[in-house]
Every structure is written in structure tokens, then in C-alpha cells.
Design an enzyme around this catalytic site. Sequence first.
Site, short mmCIF file in Angstrom:
data_model
loop_
_atom_site.label_atom_id
_atom_site.label_comp_id
_atom_site.label_asym_id
_atom_site.label_seq_id
_atom_site.Cartn_x
_atom_site.Cartn_y
_atom_site.Cartn_z
N SER A 197 -13.02 4.12 4.34
CA SER A 197 -13.34 4.01 6.00
C SER A 197 -14.81 4.98 6.50
O SER A 197 -14.99 5.66 5.82
CB SER A 197 -12.61 3.63 7.46
OG SER A 197 -12.11 3.39 7.17
N HIS A 241 -9.20 4.85 -2.08
CA HIS A 241 -8.46 4.96 -1.06
C HIS A 241 -9.44 5.63 -0.01
O HIS A 241 -10.54 6.10 -0.62
CB HIS A 241 -7.29 5.41 -1.80
CG HIS A 241 -6.23 4.77 -1.81
ND1 HIS A 241 -4.85 3.96 -0.89
CD2 HIS A 241 -5.66 4.29 -3.02
CE1 HIS A 241 -4.33 3.14 -1.56
NE2 HIS A 241 -4.79 3.33 -2.97
N HIS A 258 -7.53 9.40 3.59
CA HIS A 258 -7.72 9.17 4.54
C HIS A 258 -7.37 9.49 6.58
O HIS A 258 -7.93 10.52 6.78
CB HIS A 258 -5.75 8.96 4.97
CG HIS A 258 -4.99 8.03 3.25
ND1 HIS A 258 -4.98 8.85 2.41
CD2 HIS A 258 -5.62 6.62 3.23
CE1 HIS A 258 -4.40 7.83 1.70
NE2 HIS A 258 -4.57 6.26 1.66
N ASP A 262 0.51 -1.79 0.11
CA ASP A 262 0.10 -0.11 -0.08
C ASP A 262 0.79 1.31 -0.14
O ASP A 262 2.04 1.58 0.85
CB ASP A 262 -0.64 0.35 1.02
CG ASP A 262 -1.94 1.02 1.55
OD1 ASP A 262 -2.16 1.47 -0.09
OD2 ASP A 262 -2.63 1.57 2.49
P1 13P Z 1 -8.80 5.05 5.35
O1 13P Z 1 -7.93 5.48 6.19
O2 13P Z 1 -10.15 5.65 5.07
O3 13P Z 1 -9.03 3.35 6.00
O4 13P Z 1 -7.33 4.31 4.32
C1 13P Z 1 -7.83 3.27 4.27
C2 13P Z 1 -6.49 2.85 3.00
O5 13P Z 1 -7.15 4.16 1.69
C3 13P Z 1 -4.99 2.66 2.90
O6 13P Z 1 -4.58 2.87 1.15
O1 G3H Z 2 -2.75 4.75 3.79
C1 G3H Z 2 -3.05 4.59 5.06
C2 G3H Z 2 -2.76 3.86 5.03
O2 G3H Z 2 -4.03 3.27 6.14
C3 G3H Z 2 -1.45 2.79 6.49
O3 G3H Z 2 -1.58 3.59 7.40
O4 G3H Z 2 1.36 4.23 7.06
O5 G3H Z 2 -0.22 4.33 8.84
O6 G3H Z 2 1.00 2.40 7.91
P1 G3H Z 2 -0.12 3.21 8.20
ZN ZN Z 3 -3.96 4.59 0.92
#
Ligand code: 13P
Ligand code: G3H
Ligand code: ZN
Length: 326
Positions: free
Chosen positions: A226, A223, A190, A94
Site C-alpha cells: 500500500s 505483499h 503490512h 491470503d
Molecule cells: P498492505 O497492508 O500494504 O495493504 O498489504 C496487504 C497485503 O500484503 C495482504 O497480503
Molecule cells: O496481510 C494481511 C492482510 O492485510 C489481511 O489482514 O488478517 O486483518 O484480514 P487481516
Molecule cells: Zn500480505
Amino acid sequence: MKYHFKDLGLSNTKEMFEKANKEGYSVPAFNFNNLEQVQGIIEACVETGSPVILQVSKGARNYIGKEMVPFLAQAAVAYARAMGSDIPVALHLDHGPDFATCKDCIEYGFSSVMIDGSHHAYEENIKESKEVAEFAHSHGVTVEAELGVLAGVEDDVVADAHIYTQPEEVEDFVKRTGVDSLAIAIGTSHGAHKFKPGDNPKIRLDILEEIEKRIPGFPIVLHGSSSVPKKFVDLMKQYGGEIADAIGIPDEQLRLASKSAVAKINVDTDGRLAFTAGIREALAKNPKEFDPRKYLEPGKNYMRDFYMEKIKTVFGSEGAYKKGSK
Ligand code: 13P
Ligand code: G3H
Ligand code: ZN
């Protein structure tokens, strides 16, 4: 090449996305950082018969340890098969920040990578995404790239405002890069604070429609999707957590997107909230408990149950493959 994804029992996303777009659902892409999150994700997807993309950010990979990640994913496949399910499982990077990280992941068993060049200028984004696609494809690995910038926090990148994807750029971008899927910015973001109180929590489905017209059938990724369920925000607060004004994307809007060319939807924050709410509750109710199994399992179960609900009501991917059970 240290491990090839096929030797770990993993799948790339090509056929997953073709089937998803043909049948009008989207594949859930859930982030994980630890064993319990993997268990929760796999149990939810096996019980509903949904394909799944297990994804790790660069930070999560550093946290778990890069030698551990391929074997956790291999264990996830074995766990699903032992429950009698044939769901395909992908291991995806990711927000890959550069070519070197993507290459390293491909050499360590990832079946899919994202190269996130969205913060670069257009031509630089094309150059980097194309370089990753060429290397990945020579190993059968699929690639996601991004056009447009999401507001909020993405690993180390913080953006104050959305820069929506421009529909007139997408056709040129996918042609010149050769990537397999495209993440777009249409108002999702995010983290737990996607909208402010009083805002109309709407994403730009009109831009999505315009993009679909330009690249019909091409797999689109969302992306920052949530929904930030109130029940977990409330549980967090009830048991000593602090989280103000947390507002997510309404389920109805994601369901509409799922039925379109959106083939992958990313969810991390909801799982974090469910997991943490369960742990907080268990510890608060059992102050004498110090056996990690006793307070981690309730977190895992909240996460699993919530993801099952989400698969049925938002992704629409229930029953795409054979269901299994514990
Ligand atoms: P959320 O923060 O909305 O769960 O999105 C996650 C995401 O896009 C990870 O790449
Ligand atoms: O897009 C970001 C994801 O939610 C991952 O987050 O970099 O804190 O693991 P992180
Ligand atoms: Zn993302």
C-alpha cells in the site's frame, strides 16, 4: 469437493501471470471483507480492463462466513460480465496458515491459495508448501508460497524486523516445492506504518533483481504494498479518525517492480483507508443519516476511484482485457 472454482466462473492465476510478465505489468490483488469492497474492486477493474485477484485472509473468511465467500466471488464475476467485461477474476486465500486451511479453501471454490510458511525454518517451509502444491494442483488450483519475513503484522504473526529473502535460496525452493509463484521480502511491510518519519522510504529493488536472475520469468509477488495516500489519512483525521505517522511505499518504486518479474502486488490497507475515510466523511456531513447505503456508497466510491488510479499509474494493467462500464 463442495464447489470447484471453474463452476463459479473463476480463473486460477497461471495465465494471468504469464500474460502479466510477458506484457510488463502486475495483477492487482485486493483484499475484501464485505460486499461494498467487492463492488468497488470489480468496478475499478472493469472500468480499466484489468485482471483481478480477489483475496481474503483467514480472518476475513471467518468474518464473511465460509459458505458466503464462493458466492460473493461468483457474484463478482457475474457483475463484471453484466458490465460487458471479460476480465479474469481469481479468488485467492491470503496468508494461508497451514495445509488444512488451504485444503478447505480449495474445497470451497478458491482458485488460488497462499501457503505462508515464511515463519518456519527453510526445510519445514519447503515440506508444507510442497504438500499444498500437490493437493492444489490435483484440482487445477495455483499456489503462492513465501520466503523471507515482512516486518509488521500478518494476521496473527507479528515480526519486528525484515528478514530479506536470500536470492541464493529461491531456485532450490521453487524447484523442490513446485509452487506457481513466490512472495518475497524486500522491505515492504503490512499495515499503514511502513516507515518512520525521517526514514528514506526505499525497497530493495537490488534484491529483486538478483532473485529474477536466479529464476528468470518466474512470477514474483509483493505483499505489503500500500502507498498509504496522504489524502485519505488527512480525511480520516479531519473527520475524527486517529492515525499517526502513516507512511507507505512510494508509487514510483512499485511501478519499477511492476515492470519486472513481479506479477502480483497485494494492496489491502489503501482500500481500508479509502473506504473508512468515505464513511467518516459521509456520517460527519450527514449526522441525521442512518440508511447504510447512503454512507457506505461514498466509501466504496473512494475505494473504486483510488484503485482505478493505482491500476493506471502503478500496476500498469489497464487495458489488458476488455473494458466495461456500469
Ligand atoms: P498492505 O497492508 O500494504 O495493504 O498489504 C496487504 C497485503 O500484503 C495482504 O497480503
Ligand atoms: O496481510 C494481511 C492482510 O492485510 C489481511 O489482514 O488478517 O486483518 O484480514 P487481516
Ligand atoms: Zn500480505
